[in-house]
Design a protein around this motif. Sequence first.
Motif, PDB file in Angstrom:
ATOM      1  N   MET A   1       0.068  -0.443 -10.665  1.00 33.52           N
ATOM      2  CA  MET A   1       1.046  -1.514 -10.668  1.00 33.52           C
ATOM      3  C   MET A   1       1.958  -1.311 -11.858  1.00 33.52           C
ATOM      4  SD  MET A   1      -0.323  -5.437 -11.041  1.00 33.52           S
ATOM      5  CE  MET A   1      -1.734  -5.083 -12.053  1.00 33.52           C
ATOM      6  N   MET A   2       3.259  -1.459 -11.640  1.00 30.01           N
ATOM      7  CA  MET A   2       4.261  -1.169 -12.672  1.00 30.01           C
ATOM      8  C   MET A   2       5.142  -2.394 -12.872  1.00 30.01           C
ATOM      9  SD  MET A   2       5.556   1.235 -14.686  1.00 30.01           S
ATOM     10  CE  MET A   2       7.070   1.642 -15.544  1.00 30.01           C
ATOM     11  N   SER A   3       5.301  -2.825 -14.109  1.00 33.27           N
ATOM     12  CA  SER A   3       6.178  -3.958 -14.374  1.00 33.27           C
ATOM     13  C   SER A   3       7.505  -3.440 -14.910  1.00 33.27           C
ATOM     14  CB  SER A   3       5.528  -4.907 -15.387  1.00 33.27           C
ATOM     15  OG  SER A   3       5.452  -4.293 -16.647  1.00 33.27           O
ATOM     16  N   ALA A   4       8.399  -4.388 -15.237  1.00 33.02           N
ATOM     17  CA  ALA A   4       9.721  -4.001 -15.719  1.00 33.02           C
ATOM     18  C   ALA A   4       9.623  -3.210 -17.007  1.00 33.02           C
ATOM     19  CB  ALA A   4      10.570  -5.251 -15.936  1.00 33.02           C
ATOM     20  N   ARG A   5      10.558  -2.307 -17.171  1.00 31.86           N
ATOM     21  CA  ARG A   5      10.611  -1.460 -18.346  1.00 31.86           C
ATOM     22  C   ARG A   5      11.156  -2.258 -19.526  1.00 31.86           C
ATOM     23  NH1 ARG A   5      14.633   1.536 -20.691  1.00 31.86           N
ATOM     24  NH2 ARG A   5      14.093   3.574 -21.584  1.00 31.86           N
ATOM     25  N   SER A   6      10.597  -2.024 -20.729  1.00 31.68           N
ATOM     26  CA  SER A   6      11.107  -2.647 -21.950  1.00 31.68           C
ATOM     27  C   SER A   6      11.942  -1.632 -22.717  1.00 31.68           C
ATOM     28  CB  SER A   6       9.943  -3.093 -22.844  1.00 31.68           C
ATOM     29  OG  SER A   6       9.089  -3.989 -22.182  1.00 31.68           O
ATOM     30  N   ASP A   7      13.025  -2.089 -23.307  1.00 31.05           N
ATOM     31  CA  ASP A   7      13.763  -1.199 -24.203  1.00 31.05           C
ATOM     32  C   ASP A   7      12.910  -0.856 -25.411  1.00 31.05           C
ATOM     33  OD1 ASP A   7      16.302  -0.971 -22.816  1.00 31.05           O
ATOM     34  OD2 ASP A   7      16.533  -3.097 -23.235  1.00 31.05           O
ATOM     35  N   VAL A   8      12.201  -1.859 -25.969  1.00 26.40           N
ATOM     36  CA  VAL A   8      11.215  -1.623 -27.028  1.00 26.40           C
ATOM     37  C   VAL A   8       9.918  -2.304 -26.628  1.00 26.40           C
ATOM     38  CG1 VAL A   8      10.602  -1.963 -29.445  1.00 26.40           C
ATOM     39  CG2 VAL A   8      12.968  -1.458 -28.834  1.00 26.40           C
ATOM     40  N   LEU A   9       8.861  -1.532 -26.549  1.00 23.66           N
ATOM     41  CA  LEU A   9       7.524  -2.043 -26.252  1.00 23.66           C
ATOM     42  C   LEU A   9       6.690  -1.903 -27.521  1.00 23.66           C
ATOM     43  CD1 LEU A   9       5.366  -3.058 -24.232  1.00 23.66           C
ATOM     44  CD2 LEU A   9       4.887  -0.649 -23.716  1.00 23.66           C
ATOM     45  N   ILE A  10       6.080  -3.011 -27.957  1.00 20.16           N
ATOM     46  CA  ILE A  10       5.266  -3.017 -29.172  1.00 20.16           C
ATOM     47  C   ILE A  10       3.837  -3.345 -28.778  1.00 20.16           C
ATOM     48  CG2 ILE A  10       4.941  -4.062 -31.443  1.00 20.16           C
ATOM     49  CD1 ILE A  10       7.941  -4.900 -31.276  1.00 20.16           C
ATOM     50  N   VAL A  11       2.910  -2.443 -29.076  1.00 21.06           N
ATOM     51  CA  VAL A  11       1.498  -2.672 -28.787  1.00 21.06           C
ATOM     52  C   VAL A  11       0.814  -3.064 -30.090  1.00 21.06           C
ATOM     53  CG1 VAL A  11      -0.635  -1.690 -27.882  1.00 21.06           C
ATOM     54  CG2 VAL A  11       1.563  -0.994 -26.910  1.00 21.06           C
ATOM     55  N   GLY A  12       0.368  -4.315 -30.142  1.00 21.41           N
ATOM     56  CA  GLY A  12      -0.215  -4.869 -31.355  1.00 21.41           C
ATOM     57  C   GLY A  12       0.594  -6.078 -31.785  1.00 21.41           C
ATOM     58  N   ALA A  13       0.016  -7.284 -31.612  1.00 21.71           N
ATOM     59  CA  ALA A  13       0.782  -8.516 -31.825  1.00 21.71           C
ATOM     60  C   ALA A  13       0.354  -9.234 -33.098  1.00 21.71           C
ATOM     61  CB  ALA A  13       0.627  -9.439 -30.627  1.00 21.71           C
ATOM     62  N   SER A  14       0.092  -8.465 -34.154  1.00 24.14           N
ATOM     63  CA  SER A  14      -0.217  -9.083 -35.436  1.00 24.14           C
ATOM     64  C   SER A  14       1.003  -8.955 -36.343  1.00 24.14           C
ATOM     65  CB  SER A  14      -1.449  -8.436 -36.063  1.00 24.14           C
ATOM     66  OG  SER A  14      -1.959  -9.214 -37.124  1.00 24.14           O
ATOM     67  N   ALA A  15       0.789  -8.903 -37.659  1.00 27.39           N
ATOM     68  CA  ALA A  15       1.909  -8.977 -38.602  1.00 27.39           C
ATOM     69  C   ALA A  15       2.922  -7.850 -38.410  1.00 27.39           C
ATOM     70  CB  ALA A  15       1.379  -8.968 -40.029  1.00 27.39           C
ATOM     71  N   ALA A  16       2.462  -6.606 -38.297  1.00 26.97           N
ATOM     72  CA  ALA A  16       3.388  -5.480 -38.205  1.00 26.97           C
ATOM     73  C   ALA A  16       4.165  -5.509 -36.892  1.00 26.97           C
ATOM     74  CB  ALA A  16       2.640  -4.163 -38.346  1.00 26.97           C
ATOM     75  N   GLY A  17       3.480  -5.767 -35.790  1.00 25.77           N
ATOM     76  CA  GLY A  17       4.164  -5.804 -34.502  1.00 25.77           C
ATOM     77  C   GLY A  17       5.177  -6.922 -34.426  1.00 25.77           C
ATOM     78  N   LEU A  18       4.777  -8.118 -34.873  1.00 23.42           N
ATOM     79  CA  LEU A  18       5.698  -9.245 -34.852  1.00 23.42           C
ATOM     80  C   LEU A  18       6.903  -8.992 -35.748  1.00 23.42           C
ATOM     81  CD1 LEU A  18       6.437 -12.175 -34.119  1.00 23.42           C
ATOM     82  CD2 LEU A  18       5.061 -12.882 -36.095  1.00 23.42           C
ATOM     83  N   ALA A  19       6.664  -8.470 -36.952  1.00 22.71           N
ATOM     84  CA  ALA A  19       7.774  -8.218 -37.882  1.00 22.71           C
ATOM     85  C   ALA A  19       8.745  -7.192 -37.317  1.00 22.71           C
ATOM     86  CB  ALA A  19       7.238  -7.755 -39.230  1.00 22.71           C
ATOM     87  N   THR A  20       8.245  -6.200 -36.594  1.00 21.20           N
ATOM     88  CA  THR A  20       9.135  -5.222 -35.966  1.00 21.20           C
ATOM     89  C   THR A  20      10.034  -5.902 -34.939  1.00 21.20           C
ATOM     90  OG1 THR A  20       7.457  -3.485 -36.232  1.00 21.20           O
ATOM     91  CG2 THR A  20       9.246  -3.055 -34.688  1.00 21.20           C
ATOM     92  N   ALA A  21       9.435  -6.730 -34.085  1.00 21.00           N
ATOM     93  CA  ALA A  21      10.209  -7.409 -33.042  1.00 21.00           C
ATOM     94  C   ALA A  21      11.273  -8.315 -33.649  1.00 21.00           C
ATOM     95  CB  ALA A  21       9.263  -8.218 -32.153  1.00 21.00           C
ATOM     96  N   GLU A  22      10.893  -9.106 -34.637  1.00 20.20           N
ATOM     97  CA  GLU A  22      11.854 -10.044 -35.225  1.00 20.20           C
ATOM     98  C   GLU A  22      12.931  -9.322 -36.025  1.00 20.20           C
ATOM     99  OE1 GLU A  22       9.919 -14.314 -35.484  1.00 20.20           O
ATOM    100  OE2 GLU A  22       9.324 -13.059 -37.190  1.00 20.20           O
ATOM    101  N   SER A  23      12.560  -8.226 -36.659  1.00 19.73           N
ATOM    102  CA  SER A  23      13.555  -7.456 -37.403  1.00 19.73           C
ATOM    103  C   SER A  23      14.599  -6.859 -36.469  1.00 19.73           C
ATOM    104  CB  SER A  23      12.868  -6.355 -38.219  1.00 19.73           C
ATOM    105  OG  SER A  23      13.814  -5.623 -38.955  1.00 19.73           O
ATOM    106  N   LEU A  24      14.176  -6.385 -35.320  1.00 13.69           N
ATOM    107  CA  LEU A  24      15.133  -5.877 -34.339  1.00 13.69           C
ATOM    108  C   LEU A  24      16.139  -6.961 -33.954  1.00 13.69           C
ATOM    109  CD1 LEU A  24      12.712  -3.846 -32.044  1.00 13.69           C
ATOM    110  CD2 LEU A  24      14.610  -2.884 -33.370  1.00 13.69           C
TER     111      LEU A  24
END
Length: 387
Positions: A1-24
């Motif tokens: 099963m395949m879902s929609a493609r992400s321009d940026v996919l971040i695996v890991g939803a703790s401090a580093a992953g969240l900070a990457t997403a918000e910084s973008l």
Amino acid sequence: MMSARSDVLIVGASAAGLATAESLRRRGFTGTVRLVGEEPHPPYDRPPLSKQVLLGTWDAGRTVLRPPADLACQGIEVLPGRRAVAVDTGRREVTLADGTRLGYGDLVLATGLTPRRLPAFEGVAGVHTLRTLDDVRRLRAALAAARRLAVIGAGVLGCEIAATGRALGLEVTVIDPAPVPMADRLGAGTGLRLAALHREHGVRLLTGTKAEAPVTAGGRVTAVVTSQGPVPADAVVIAVGSLPATDWLRGSGLPLDDGIVCDARCRAADHVYAAGDVARWWHPGQGRTVRLENRSNAAEQALAVADNILGADRAYTPVPYFWTDQHGVRVQIFGDPAAGDHLRVTEGDPDSGPFTAVAEAGGRPVGVIGWNSPRGARRARHLLTDA
């Protein structure tokens, strides 16, 4: 099963992953951003777990870094409770445990750490590790019914748990084969000062001592067998370090060696980056690969990763920094004091109160320690960048 493609996919939803997403988003990125987290909780902060949350002065809600509604407003899609099991860098896909395949333009790996285990203690009731919010809930409940706590490991986490245990009124014993607590982070001299602090607050320190096996009754732990004899315990915490969470990446072709090996731009492969505790990257200023396990690095490295995804081509060259709170003392560390061969006190007096000290190797500053001395530590930090 395949879902929609992400321009940026971040695996890991703790401090580093969240900070990457918000910084973008702060830098104006308008593409799709998806954050995959193995835990069912919103992104939360880990440092308070061994202190305020375990002590009970904070509830779990105070650790939440960003409520889900705020993330939705930023256009960051969060997939909680979803475990990544494989990545195909050729197809640019990540496979989740339920079979879902997530495509990506750029991938950020921020999966953090998993606690080291002691096989002899596995599966024994009353034996705990502390890494997640669910871990601290279980441990807090256990300590509420306990009188005697044994902590195996005198690193940062073990020492913080020991201090919290004493604040809860427990009899606390810390067991570690090393002769001095946290010497690998502080150096032997400051490690001895830390040992004295723990003893002043009633912690029994068994350094130079190996924990060998649990003693049980009715399937529950009642003591720890050590090389110096048995240590009675109603609860035991294993705090003997952590491993980068990279097992799921074996066979992916990504370079793994005590972490995900990256270049100076935190890039592990084309369109693949790593951030936080799991990343081992080339530090041009130190001339070697470095992996840092601390909250400040998670946030700072995330900013560098976001910049490089957006084309900045920026080398990540931080001065390492972390802090720990134990028995009402905040110890702040810049650089690597343990690499020094001489400790020079620049402010205060280590024998009587707050102080700042500079660790030197061959006369060159390699680390700064602030003992309840935040301003002094900040003032001395420039010695590391000017060296």
